[in-house]
Design a protein around this motif. Structure first.
Motif, PDB file in Angstrom:
ATOM      1  N   ALA A 130       0.960  -1.222   0.001  1.00  0.00           N
ATOM      2  CA  ALA A 130      -0.148  -0.066  -0.012  1.00  0.00           C
ATOM      3  C   ALA A 130       0.883   1.364  -0.083  1.00  0.00           C
ATOM      4  O   ALA A 130       2.050   1.182   0.472  1.00  0.00           O
ATOM      5  N   SER A 131       0.295   2.268  -0.737  1.00  0.00           N
ATOM      6  CA  SER A 131       1.360   3.480  -0.700  1.00  0.00           C
ATOM      7  C   SER A 131       0.120   4.683  -0.848  1.00  0.00           C
ATOM      8  O   SER A 131      -1.045   4.753  -1.094  1.00  0.00           O
ATOM      9  N   GLN A 132       0.921   6.081  -0.645  1.00  0.00           N
ATOM     10  CA  GLN A 132      -0.068   7.122  -0.824  1.00  0.00           C
ATOM     11  C   GLN A 132       0.608   8.123  -1.694  1.00  0.00           C
ATOM     12  O   GLN A 132       1.751   8.392  -1.732  1.00  0.00           O
ATOM     13  N   SER A 133      -0.100   8.751  -2.577  1.00  0.00           N
ATOM     14  CA  SER A 133       0.355   9.833  -3.551  1.00  0.00           C
ATOM     15  C   SER A 133       0.485  11.179  -2.552  1.00  0.00           C
ATOM     16  O   SER A 133       0.021  11.431  -1.678  1.00  0.00           O
ATOM     17  N   GLU A 134       1.215  12.066  -3.396  1.00  0.00           N
ATOM     18  CA  GLU A 134       1.174  13.842  -2.866  1.00  0.00           C
ATOM     19  C   GLU A 134       0.000  14.009  -3.350  1.00  0.00           C
ATOM     20  O   GLU A 134      -0.845  13.642  -4.012  1.00  0.00           O
TER      21      GLU A 134
ATOM     22  N   SER B 147      -9.712  21.971  -5.015  1.00  0.00           N
ATOM     23  CA  SER B 147     -10.154  20.752  -4.459  1.00  0.00           C
ATOM     24  C   SER B 147      -8.819  19.955  -4.624  1.00  0.00           C
ATOM     25  O   SER B 147      -7.966  20.077  -5.264  1.00  0.00           O
ATOM     26  N   LYS B 148      -8.535  19.212  -3.269  1.00  0.00           N
ATOM     27  CA  LYS B 148      -7.665  18.456  -3.016  1.00  0.00           C
ATOM     28  C   LYS B 148      -7.856  17.111  -3.074  1.00  0.00           C
ATOM     29  O   LYS B 148      -8.570  16.613  -2.724  1.00  0.00           O
ATOM     30  N   PHE B 149      -6.842  16.265  -3.884  1.00  0.00           N
ATOM     31  CA  PHE B 149      -7.067  14.950  -4.207  1.00  0.00           C
ATOM     32  C   PHE B 149      -5.865  13.956  -3.684  1.00  0.00           C
ATOM     33  O   PHE B 149      -4.766  14.414  -3.894  1.00  0.00           O
ATOM     34  N   ILE B 150      -5.985  12.873  -2.707  1.00  0.00           N
ATOM     35  CA  ILE B 150      -5.020  12.126  -2.337  1.00  0.00           C
ATOM     36  C   ILE B 150      -5.276  10.737  -2.779  1.00  0.00           C
ATOM     37  O   ILE B 150      -6.340  10.449  -2.491  1.00  0.00           O
ATOM     38  N   GLY B 151      -4.357  10.186  -3.529  1.00  0.00           N
ATOM     39  CA  GLY B 151      -4.566   8.941  -3.780  1.00  0.00           C
ATOM     40  C   GLY B 151      -4.017   7.719  -3.008  1.00  0.00           C
ATOM     41  O   GLY B 151      -2.898   7.864  -2.365  1.00  0.00           O
ATOM     42  N   TYR B 152      -4.561   6.568  -2.818  1.00  0.00           N
ATOM     43  CA  TYR B 152      -3.966   5.467  -2.044  1.00  0.00           C
ATOM     44  C   TYR B 152      -4.049   4.208  -3.020  1.00  0.00           C
ATOM     45  O   TYR B 152      -4.911   4.113  -3.679  1.00  0.00           O
ATOM     46  N   THR B 153      -2.927   3.327  -2.840  1.00  0.00           N
ATOM     47  CA  THR B 153      -3.124   1.877  -3.395  1.00  0.00           C
ATOM     48  C   THR B 153      -3.577   1.108  -2.170  1.00  0.00           C
ATOM     49  O   THR B 153      -3.189   1.283  -1.071  1.00  0.00           O
TER      50      THR B 153
ATOM     51  N   MET C  64      -3.500   7.372 -10.483  1.00  0.00           N
ATOM     52  CA  MET C  64      -2.112   7.180 -11.286  1.00  0.00           C
ATOM     53  C   MET C  64      -0.786   7.499 -10.554  1.00  0.00           C
ATOM     54  O   MET C  64       0.172   6.987 -10.533  1.00  0.00           O
ATOM     55  N   MET C  65      -1.177   8.518  -9.989  1.00  0.00           N
ATOM     56  CA  MET C  65       0.045   9.060  -9.009  1.00  0.00           C
ATOM     57  C   MET C  65       0.247   8.271  -7.853  1.00  0.00           C
ATOM     58  O   MET C  65       1.425   7.859  -7.478  1.00  0.00           O
ATOM     59  N   ALA C  66      -0.715   7.462  -7.239  1.00  0.00           N
ATOM     60  CA  ALA C  66      -0.643   6.592  -6.243  1.00  0.00           C
ATOM     61  C   ALA C  66       0.063   5.453  -6.699  1.00  0.00           C
ATOM     62  O   ALA C  66       1.016   4.861  -6.249  1.00  0.00           O
ATOM     63  N   LEU C  67      -0.503   4.888  -7.946  1.00  0.00           N
ATOM     64  CA  LEU C  67       0.276   3.752  -8.511  1.00  0.00           C
ATOM     65  C   LEU C  67       1.551   3.879  -8.944  1.00  0.00           C
ATOM     66  O   LEU C  67       2.453   3.000  -8.699  1.00  0.00           O
ATOM     67  N   SER C  68       1.930   5.055  -9.404  1.00  0.00           N
ATOM     68  CA  SER C  68       3.635   5.514  -9.440  1.00  0.00           C
ATOM     69  C   SER C  68       4.334   5.194  -8.327  1.00  0.00           C
ATOM     70  O   SER C  68       5.433   5.270  -8.425  1.00  0.00           O
ATOM     71  N   LYS C  69       3.493   5.412  -7.175  1.00  0.00           N
ATOM     72  CA  LYS C  69       4.306   5.220  -5.806  1.00  0.00           C
ATOM     73  C   LYS C  69       4.753   3.950  -5.347  1.00  0.00           C
ATOM     74  O   LYS C  69       5.551   3.564  -4.407  1.00  0.00           O
ATOM     75  N   THR C  70       4.073   2.922  -6.091  1.00  0.00           N
ATOM     76  CA  THR C  70       4.340   1.566  -5.391  1.00  0.00           C
ATOM     77  C   THR C  70       4.748   0.591  -6.618  1.00  0.00           C
ATOM     78  O   THR C  70       5.032   1.120  -7.760  1.00  0.00           O
ATOM     79  N   LYS C  71       5.290  -0.573  -6.501  1.00  0.00           N
ATOM     80  CA  LYS C  71       5.689  -1.360  -7.741  1.00  0.00           C
ATOM     81  C   LYS C  71       4.711  -2.636  -7.474  1.00  0.00           C
ATOM     82  O   LYS C  71       4.146  -2.973  -6.539  1.00  0.00           O
ATOM     83  N   LEU C  72       4.822  -3.125  -8.776  1.00  0.00           N
ATOM     84  CA  LEU C  72       3.872  -4.273  -9.017  1.00  0.00           C
ATOM     85  C   LEU C  72       4.604  -5.566  -9.170  1.00  0.00           C
ATOM     86  O   LEU C  72       5.707  -5.529  -9.601  1.00  0.00           O
ATOM     87  N   THR C  73       3.947  -6.690  -8.771  1.00  0.00           N
ATOM     88  CA  THR C  73       4.724  -7.934  -8.981  1.00  0.00           C
ATOM     89  C   THR C  73       3.729  -8.900  -9.712  1.00  0.00           C
ATOM     90  O   THR C  73       2.447  -8.594  -9.418  1.00  0.00           O
TER      91      THR C  73
END
Length: 198
Positions: free
Chosen positions: A7-11, A18-24, A119-128
């Protein structure tokens, strides 16, 4: 198919105040995802919306779900589900928190903002690569515990529960190849496939 590694969190993404924060998110059940969404809500008191989407691999296919969280239909959760489908991601999800800034973004603006935050949240994590694991009950002698534990770990398996009685009872998740290895090389081990626990 891939799975989000952790799990990760975006900037923060700010669009017209409006403020948006993304999470995986990573989980293997609907209840697991909803628990994580609830935890995100607790971390963001005062937020106006938490849209989310997930995909879970089941025995009968893929369970896909999204929630627009009160935003106009298809503008929040749906763009997040589109990302998961496009990237072939399973047993994973995306959530985006929105703090409303007082300016309406319109349906197109909302969809773009939620998609970008996801997409910003996804870019902060890695996929396996996704590995299919099945549930098994094992009954083993105490002197076999270390050997069987090593076989389980070598085959990307997980020990979910141990019960120590006359023998050791294990509830595990394991690949089919790992289960076949136990059957072939360790005939004293009793192994039975079971349905996914609810």
């Amino acid at each position: 198919m891939d799975v989000i590694d952790q799990a990760s969190q975006s900037e923060e993404l700010v669009v017209n105040k409006s403020k948006f924060i993304g999470y995986t998110l990573v989980a293997q059940s609907r209840s697991g995802f909803l628990t994580q969404v609830h935890n995100i809500q607790k971390k963001n008191p005062g937020c106006n919306h938490i849209a989310f989407a997930y995909q879970i691999k089941t025995q009968s296919g893929v369970d896909s779900y999204f929630n627009d969280a009160g935003e106009p239909s298809g503008t929040a959760g749906k763009p997040l589900l589109n990302i998961l489908e496009m990237k072939h991601i399973t047993n994973s999800g995306l959530a985006v928190v929105r703090f409303y800034g007082g300016i309406n973004l319109g349906t197109g603006g909302l969809a773009r903002a939620y998609s970008k935050a996801g997409m910003m949240a996804l870019s902060k994590t890695k996929l396996t690569p996704f590995v299919s694991l099945f549930y098994y009950n094992l009954t083993i002698k105490y002197n076999m515990l270390e050997i069987i534990t090593n076989v389980i770990q070598k085959n990307d398996g997980i020990i979910l529960d141990k019960d120590f009685g006359e023998n050791v009872m294990l509830l595990i998740q394991l690949t089919k190849e790992g289960a076949d290895e136990i059957v072939m090389h360790y005939p004293s081990v009793s192994i039975n496939e079971r349905e996914q626990p609810s």
